[in-house]
Write an enzyme that holds these catalytic residues in place. Structure first.
Site, PDB file in Angstrom:
ATOM      1  CG  ASP A 226      -8.880  12.768   4.036  1.00 48.04           C
ATOM      2  OD1 ASP A 226     -10.064  12.103   4.126  1.00 48.04           O
ATOM      3  OD2 ASP A 226      -8.228  12.978   4.673  1.00 48.04           O
TER       4      ASP A 226
ATOM      5  CB  SER B 264      -7.588   9.607   7.033  1.00 49.62           C
ATOM      6  OG  SER B 264      -8.511   9.425   6.579  1.00 49.62           O
TER       7      SER B 264
ATOM      8  CG  HIS C 292      -6.968  14.199  11.473  1.00 48.35           C
ATOM      9  ND1 HIS C 292      -7.645  14.346  10.120  1.00 48.35           N
ATOM     10  CD2 HIS C 292      -8.131  14.612  12.246  1.00 48.35           C
ATOM     11  CE1 HIS C 292      -9.162  14.084  10.428  1.00 48.35           C
ATOM     12  NE2 HIS C 292      -9.132  13.936  12.109  1.00 48.35           N
TER      13      HIS C 292
ATOM     14  CB  SER D  81      -4.159  12.591   6.304  1.00 46.77           C
ATOM     15  OG  SER D  81      -5.034  11.773   6.787  1.00 46.77           O
TER      16      SER D  81
ATOM     17  CD  GLU E 160      -5.158  15.411   5.366  1.00 47.74           C
ATOM     18  OE1 GLU E 160      -6.186  14.589   5.344  1.00 47.74           O
ATOM     19  OE2 GLU E 160      -4.727  16.107   6.444  1.00 47.74           O
TER      20      GLU E 160
ATOM     21  CG  ASP F  71     -12.530  12.306   5.451  1.00 50.08           C
ATOM     22  OD1 ASP F  71     -13.452  11.704   4.715  1.00 50.08           O
ATOM     23  OD2 ASP F  71     -12.912  12.707   6.867  1.00 50.08           O
TER      24      ASP F  71
ATOM     25  CG  ASP G 143      -8.111   9.274   2.975  1.00 52.53           C
ATOM     26  OD1 ASP G 143      -8.592   9.894   1.647  1.00 52.53           O
ATOM     27  OD2 ASP G 143      -7.638  10.071   3.760  1.00 52.53           O
ATOM     28  CG  HIS G 144     -11.102   7.504   2.592  1.00 50.30           C
ATOM     29  ND1 HIS G 144     -11.914   8.521   2.552  1.00 50.30           N
ATOM     30  CD2 HIS G 144     -10.123   7.650   3.897  1.00 50.30           C
ATOM     31  CE1 HIS G 144     -12.108   9.164   3.567  1.00 50.30           C
ATOM     32  NE2 HIS G 144     -11.210   8.566   4.706  1.00 50.30           N
TER      33      HIS G 144
ATOM     34  CG  HIS H 146     -14.180   6.819   4.956  1.00 49.13           C
ATOM     35  ND1 HIS H 146     -13.380   6.691   5.546  1.00 49.13           N
ATOM     36  CD2 HIS H 146     -14.869   8.315   5.084  1.00 49.13           C
ATOM     37  CE1 HIS H 146     -13.016   7.674   6.208  1.00 49.13           C
ATOM     38  NE2 HIS H 146     -13.406   8.603   6.258  1.00 49.13           N
TER      39      HIS H 146
END
Length: 519
Positions: free
Chosen positions: A80, A124, A187, A189, A353, A358, A399-400, A477
């Site tokens: 993440d 996310s 969460h 994700s 994950e 993140d 994811d980003h 992000h």
């Protein structure tokens, strides 16, 4: 006599030549050292040509050994917020720029475009819908298409706008499915594996009520995990977030209260549902409890190891309260999940994950983020060692990204989390790692004096907050593409640049499941 004299003269000349050569060699070594070379061999052209030959040989070998076996198993690893800069900086943390983080050794690499339908920079939630379900949605929504606006209490109730994940496709094909996360299991994700909701924050009924919705009509994410088909059929659920399963009048094993308002204990309900089906199910909340399980006799496993998120991996190792003994690592959780899922002869889908990469970035904790990335890589290595490239596809991605950068022109030998070694135009040192925005602004800038003076001692503190340019309570992000790495059957599919929503289609095609099985 003349012959002896000539021999002595020749020996003297040879000694002078050798001494001169030694001085030249020493001078060259000192010159290379002054250039900041970490590996002396890098000064020679032959070194780079040999590395190129090795790369070419590996490329040719991978082309000749393209794996077109059906993928019995698929494991997706999601770092993440793991931007390409994060991976690069982790190389340095682990040793040197020339090294590779484990998953960078995978034979195929691509780039994924991460935007949401309504945002250039993704979160996310919408990304989970994309990389698990193959459809892009709106920012903040999970498991639904873009017909569902965020915060709409009832828009996600219609199944026509639901986006099923690859976990469901695997279950429908007779495979098992499960997930591991260092975040709350509800969460954004991990929720993409099983949930359908118009707001990622509706993890419990209290959040639904605070969102102005009726919790009996708008089912919270924790209830979806326990009650709805995909969630209740997951064989492995490992992570944190006990507070979303317990009422606010109940304390968990560590004495922390739950968040629910409905009086329900969803952990007990999960166990009761498994008992009603006459299957073996275990709930654990500590590393010790996990280690004591007989996984060969465990059909379903629920592990909630924290009231909120699991600790940062570096903190887990550093803490003097022996939390590294109390809290399992991501590697340990991954190994446990695989041991349970591998019992299904038809195969499995596993989602893993590394969530706290993140979260550290959001707080501008660069070192913590890199430490969690290193542990993420160890978990991937463990998974690859426990499986076969012949029948198990492993895909690693993010994811980003984050607004995180590597600055200046530091020497190769410098600590990546330290200072760049040069001064800004204001004659103040600056960091190698910094952020475009976030809480680091407040730690590094003063209205009275401008940029604060930073020392190497400051940067060695694991809780050091890296500098940021724009003041924000949390960094944002980034909108840049993220990397995808693949190993195993049909890993060649993952080369190139493509939509993030293509990833589950490629995985499903490799495994022969879901709507892309026969494309």
């Amino acid at each position: 006599m003349g012959f002896i004299f000539n021999l002595r003269l020749l020996a003297t000349v040879l000694l002078i030549v050798l001494a001169s050569a030694h001085r030249d060699h020493q001078h060259a070594r000192h010159a290379r050292a002054s250039l900041g070379l970490k590996n002396e061999a890098e000064a020679e052209s032959a070194y780079w040509r040999e590395k190129a030959q090795q790369t070419l040989a590996a490329k040719l070998e991978s082309l000749q050994a393209v794996n077109t076996n059906r993928a019995k198993n698929v494991i997706m690893f999601l770092g993440d917020g793991m931007s390409i800069h994060t991976i690069t900086a982790t190389r340095n943390l682990l040793g040197d720029s020339s090294e590779k983080v484990y998953f960078e050794q995978f034979p195929y690499t691509g780039l994924s475009k991460t935007y949401c339908v309504n945002r250039q920079v993704a979160d996310s939630a919408c990304t989970a819908t994309a990389y698990l379900g193959g459809v892009k949605g709106n920012y903040g929504t999970i498991g639904v298409n873009a017909n569902v606006p965020r915060y709409d209490c009832t828009a996600a109730n219609g199944e026509e706008d639901h986006v099923d994940s690859i976990a469901k496709w695997a279950q429908d094909a007779g495979k098992d499915a499960g997930f591991v996360t260092t975040a709350r299991v509800t969460h954004a994700s991990p929720a993409g594996v099983y949930a359908h909701t118009a707001d990622r924050n509706w993890e419990n009924d209290m959040e639904v009520v605070e969102g102005g919705c009726n919790p009996e009509e708008t089912i919270d994410i924790a209830r979806q995990l326990v009650e709805w088909e995909v969630g209740k059929n997951l064989k492995v659920i490992l992570g944190g977030g006990k507070k979303n399963f317990l009422n606010n009048t109940v304390r968990d094993e560590a004495g922390q209260r739950g968040y629910r308002l409905d009086g329900r204990n969803l952990i007990n309900e999960w166990l009761a549902e498994k008992q009603s089906r006459n299957v073996s199910a275990n709930y654990v909340w500590s590393r010790k409890g996990l280690q004591q399980l007989d996984l060969d006799k465990t059909d379903y496993l629920l592990g909630l190891f924290a009231n909120d998120h699991l600790p940062y991996d570096g903190d887990r190792e550093r803490n003097h309260d022996l939390s590294h003994l109390a809290d399992p690592s991501l590697t340990e959780l991954t190994e446990t999940a695989l041991k349970v899922l591998q019992r299904n002869e038809n195969g499995y889908f596993l989602f893993v994950e590394g969530a706290r990469i993140d979260m550290a970035h959001h707080d501008n904790y660069a070192r913590r983020s890199l430490e969690d990335t290193a542990e993420f890589a160890r978990a991937i290595q463990k998974a690859r060692e426990l499986t076969s490239e012949e029948d198990t596809l492993i895909v690693v991605t993010s994811d980003h990204s984050h607004v995180f950068s590597i600055n200046g022109y530091p020497e190769r030998t410098q600590d990546i989390t330290g200072l760049s070694g040069t001064l800004g135009d204001d004659n103040v040192p600056y960091n190698i790692l910094s952020y475009a925005n976030g809480p680091g602004y407040y730690a590094s800038f003063s209205q009275a004096i401008g940029r604060k003076v930073i020392t190497e001692k400051d940067t060695k503190n694991p809780l050091y907050v890296s500098p940021a340019m724009v003041p924000l309570s949390a960094d944002t992000h980034g909108g840049d593409d993220v990397a995808v790495f693949a190993s195993g059957p049909y890993a060649q599919y993952f080369s190139g640049t493509y939509e993030q929503a293509n990833i589950p289609a490629l995985m499903a095609r490799a495994a022969g499941i879901g709507p892309y099985a026969n494309v």
